[in-house]
Write a protein that holds these residues in place. Structure first.
Motif, PDB file in Angstrom:
ATOM      1  N   ARG A   2      -4.664  14.766  15.782  1.00 39.24           N
ATOM      2  CA  ARG A   2      -3.706  14.284  14.748  1.00 39.24           C
ATOM      3  C   ARG A   2      -2.300  14.534  14.996  1.00 39.24           C
ATOM      4  NH1 ARG A   2      -7.381  17.001  10.724  1.00 39.24           N
ATOM      5  NH2 ARG A   2      -9.198  15.509  10.734  1.00 39.24           N
ATOM      6  N   LEU A   3      -1.903  15.563  15.515  1.00 36.01           N
ATOM      7  CA  LEU A   3      -0.691  16.096  15.986  1.00 36.01           C
ATOM      8  C   LEU A   3      -0.039  15.070  17.366  1.00 36.01           C
ATOM      9  CD1 LEU A   3       1.848  17.850  15.875  1.00 36.01           C
ATOM     10  CD2 LEU A   3       0.732  19.484  17.331  1.00 36.01           C
ATOM     11  N   GLN A   4      -0.965  14.721  18.061  1.00 31.67           N
ATOM     12  CA  GLN A   4      -0.801  13.700  19.236  1.00 31.67           C
ATOM     13  C   GLN A   4      -0.358  12.301  18.612  1.00 31.67           C
ATOM     14  OE1 GLN A   4       0.212  14.615  22.444  1.00 31.67           O
ATOM     15  NE2 GLN A   4      -0.109  16.720  21.535  1.00 31.67           N
ATOM     16  N   VAL A   5      -1.189  11.942  17.593  1.00 33.14           N
ATOM     17  CA  VAL A   5      -1.037  10.723  17.129  1.00 33.14           C
ATOM     18  C   VAL A   5       0.281  10.732  16.226  1.00 33.14           C
ATOM     19  CG1 VAL A   5      -1.771   9.048  15.132  1.00 33.14           C
ATOM     20  CG2 VAL A   5      -3.202  10.088  16.864  1.00 33.14           C
ATOM     21  N   ALA A   6       0.714  11.859  15.421  1.00 34.99           N
ATOM     22  CA  ALA A   6       1.711  11.896  14.918  1.00 34.99           C
ATOM     23  C   ALA A   6       2.909  11.752  15.754  1.00 34.99           C
ATOM     24  CB  ALA A   6       2.166  13.172  14.124  1.00 34.99           C
ATOM     25  N   ARG A   7       2.803  12.452  17.060  1.00 33.53           N
ATOM     26  CA  ARG A   7       3.966  12.439  18.042  1.00 33.53           C
ATOM     27  C   ARG A   7       4.387  11.079  18.622  1.00 33.53           C
ATOM     28  NH1 ARG A   7       4.004  12.166  23.252  1.00 33.53           N
ATOM     29  NH2 ARG A   7       1.730  12.774  23.413  1.00 33.53           N
TER      30      ARG A   7
ATOM     31  N   ALA B  86       4.430  15.471   3.218  1.00 33.91           N
ATOM     32  CA  ALA B  86       5.270  16.625   2.980  1.00 33.91           C
ATOM     33  C   ALA B  86       6.304  16.997   3.822  1.00 33.91           C
ATOM     34  CB  ALA B  86       4.443  17.829   2.589  1.00 33.91           C
ATOM     35  N   ASP B  87       6.579  16.002   4.863  1.00 41.23           N
ATOM     36  CA  ASP B  87       7.241  16.348   6.358  1.00 41.23           C
ATOM     37  C   ASP B  87       6.607  17.380   7.240  1.00 41.23           C
ATOM     38  OD1 ASP B  87       9.171  14.313   5.738  1.00 41.23           O
ATOM     39  OD2 ASP B  87      10.343  15.662   4.482  1.00 41.23           O
ATOM     40  N   GLY B  88       5.667  17.878   6.848  1.00 41.71           N
ATOM     41  CA  GLY B  88       4.833  18.852   7.772  1.00 41.71           C
ATOM     42  C   GLY B  88       5.058  18.569   9.155  1.00 41.71           C
ATOM     43  N   TYR B  89       4.292  17.102   9.467  1.00 43.82           N
ATOM     44  CA  TYR B  89       4.377  16.634  11.152  1.00 43.82           C
ATOM     45  C   TYR B  89       5.799  16.667  11.690  1.00 43.82           C
ATOM     46  CZ  TYR B  89      -0.395  15.157  11.026  1.00 43.82           C
ATOM     47  OH  TYR B  89      -1.902  15.054  10.987  1.00 43.82           O
ATOM     48  N   ARG B  90       6.704  16.030  10.622  1.00 48.52           N
ATOM     49  CA  ARG B  90       8.031  15.894  11.291  1.00 48.52           C
ATOM     50  C   ARG B  90       8.792  17.321  11.428  1.00 48.52           C
ATOM     51  NH1 ARG B  90       9.213  10.774  11.228  1.00 48.52           N
ATOM     52  NH2 ARG B  90       8.581   9.631   9.410  1.00 48.52           N
ATOM     53  N   ARG B  91       8.609  18.436  10.718  1.00 42.96           N
ATOM     54  CA  ARG B  91       9.187  19.617  11.057  1.00 42.96           C
ATOM     55  C   ARG B  91       8.796  20.241  12.100  1.00 42.96           C
ATOM     56  NH1 ARG B  91      10.768  22.177   5.693  1.00 42.96           N
ATOM     57  NH2 ARG B  91      10.432  24.084   6.440  1.00 42.96           N
ATOM     58  N   VAL B  92       7.249  20.195  12.598  1.00 44.41           N
ATOM     59  CA  VAL B  92       6.860  20.433  13.611  1.00 44.41           C
ATOM     60  C   VAL B  92       7.212  19.829  14.770  1.00 44.41           C
ATOM     61  CG1 VAL B  92       4.685  21.041  15.010  1.00 44.41           C
ATOM     62  CG2 VAL B  92       4.856  21.716  12.546  1.00 44.41           C
ATOM     63  N   LEU B  93       7.263  18.681  14.926  1.00 41.09           N
ATOM     64  CA  LEU B  93       7.685  17.902  15.951  1.00 41.09           C
ATOM     65  C   LEU B  93       9.019  17.988  16.499  1.00 41.09           C
ATOM     66  CD1 LEU B  93       5.643  14.481  15.195  1.00 41.09           C
ATOM     67  CD2 LEU B  93       5.018  15.940  17.016  1.00 41.09           C
ATOM     68  N   GLU B  94       9.809  18.188  15.287  1.00 37.87           N
ATOM     69  CA  GLU B  94      11.277  18.403  15.594  1.00 37.87           C
ATOM     70  C   GLU B  94      11.569  19.811  16.235  1.00 37.87           C
ATOM     71  OE1 GLU B  94      13.390  18.117  11.837  1.00 37.87           O
ATOM     72  OE2 GLU B  94      13.159  15.849  11.940  1.00 37.87           O
ATOM     73  N   ARG B  95      10.692  20.804  16.111  1.00 42.13           N
ATOM     74  CA  ARG B  95      10.807  22.052  16.569  1.00 42.13           C
ATOM     75  C   ARG B  95      10.234  22.125  17.986  1.00 42.13           C
ATOM     76  NH1 ARG B  95       8.765  25.051  10.948  1.00 42.13           N
ATOM     77  NH2 ARG B  95      10.688  24.689   9.752  1.00 42.13           N
ATOM     78  N   LEU B  96       9.180  21.480  18.343  1.00 41.29           N
ATOM     79  CA  LEU B  96       8.653  21.479  19.460  1.00 41.29           C
ATOM     80  C   LEU B  96       9.560  20.602  20.575  1.00 41.29           C
ATOM     81  CD1 LEU B  96       4.719  20.430  18.601  1.00 41.29           C
ATOM     82  CD2 LEU B  96       5.827  22.423  19.767  1.00 41.29           C
ATOM     83  N   ALA B  97      10.142  19.587  20.031  1.00 40.16           N
ATOM     84  CA  ALA B  97      11.099  18.759  20.652  1.00 40.16           C
ATOM     85  C   ALA B  97      12.273  19.875  21.037  1.00 40.16           C
ATOM     86  CB  ALA B  97      11.465  17.679  20.065  1.00 40.16           C
ATOM     87  N   GLY B  98      12.737  20.784  20.191  1.00 42.32           N
ATOM     88  CA  GLY B  98      13.901  21.513  20.460  1.00 42.32           C
ATOM     89  C   GLY B  98      13.492  22.645  21.283  1.00 42.32           C
ATOM     90  N   LYS B  99      12.064  22.934  21.356  1.00 45.86           N
ATOM     91  CA  LYS B  99      11.771  23.958  22.204  1.00 45.86           C
ATOM     92  C   LYS B  99      11.839  23.424  23.699  1.00 45.86           C
ATOM     93  CE  LYS B  99       7.622  26.859  23.135  1.00 45.86           C
ATOM     94  NZ  LYS B  99       6.344  27.344  22.592  1.00 45.86           N
ATOM     95  N   GLU B 100      11.074  22.169  23.796  1.00 39.66           N
ATOM     96  CA  GLU B 100      11.108  21.534  25.063  1.00 39.66           C
ATOM     97  C   GLU B 100      12.457  21.442  25.615  1.00 39.66           C
ATOM     98  OE1 GLU B 100       8.992  17.960  24.578  1.00 39.66           O
ATOM     99  OE2 GLU B 100       6.948  18.911  24.116  1.00 39.66           O
ATOM    100  N   SER B 101      13.444  20.935  24.812  1.00 40.67           N
ATOM    101  CA  SER B 101      14.778  20.844  25.266  1.00 40.67           C
ATOM    102  C   SER B 101      15.351  22.101  25.625  1.00 40.67           C
ATOM    103  CB  SER B 101      15.612  20.205  24.025  1.00 40.67           C
ATOM    104  OG  SER B 101      16.926  19.876  24.542  1.00 40.67           O
TER     105      SER B 101
END
Length: 105
Positions: A47-52, A85-100
């Motif tokens: 599900r997380l990969q689908v959201a990404r 509830a923006d849970g996916y978006r919050r996590v994806l943004e944080r993961l993108a920030g970590k990767e960056s």
């Protein structure tokens, strides 16, 4: 907590508090292997990969091919991205920030 979840209960609060104590990936593997079935872990990861992929504007067909997720799962995740509830978006943004940040090292 500013966000009021319709699922909030004391036992769920305790579960989330437990997750927040996890310090590293090894802790996560150990905890989730004990608390979830292998299929549950795979489903959550899928599900997380689908959201990404949805957030990257991939088509349902591309996502289905890349993840083997059903169109029902893709649709459900998309609904969460649009109306959730923006849970996916919050996590994806944080993961993108970590990767960056890791790429800048």
């Amino acid at each position: 907590m500013a966000y009021e979840s319709k699922f909030q209960r004391e036992d769920i609060d305790e579960l989330f508090d437990a997750v927040l104590t996890l310090k590293d990936r090894e802790d996560c593997y150990r905890f989730f292997e004990d608390i979830c079935t292998v299929n549950e872990i795979h489903a959550i990861a899928q599900r997380l990969q689908v959201a990404r992929l949805l957030s990257e504007k991939h088509t349902y067909n591309e996502i289905e091919e890349a993840t083997s997720a059903s169109t029902a799962t893709i649709s459900r995740v998309n609904k969460c991205l649009v109306y959730g509830a923006d849970g996916y978006r919050r996590v994806l943004e944080r993961l993108a920030g970590k990767e960056s940040a890791e790429q800048k090292k």
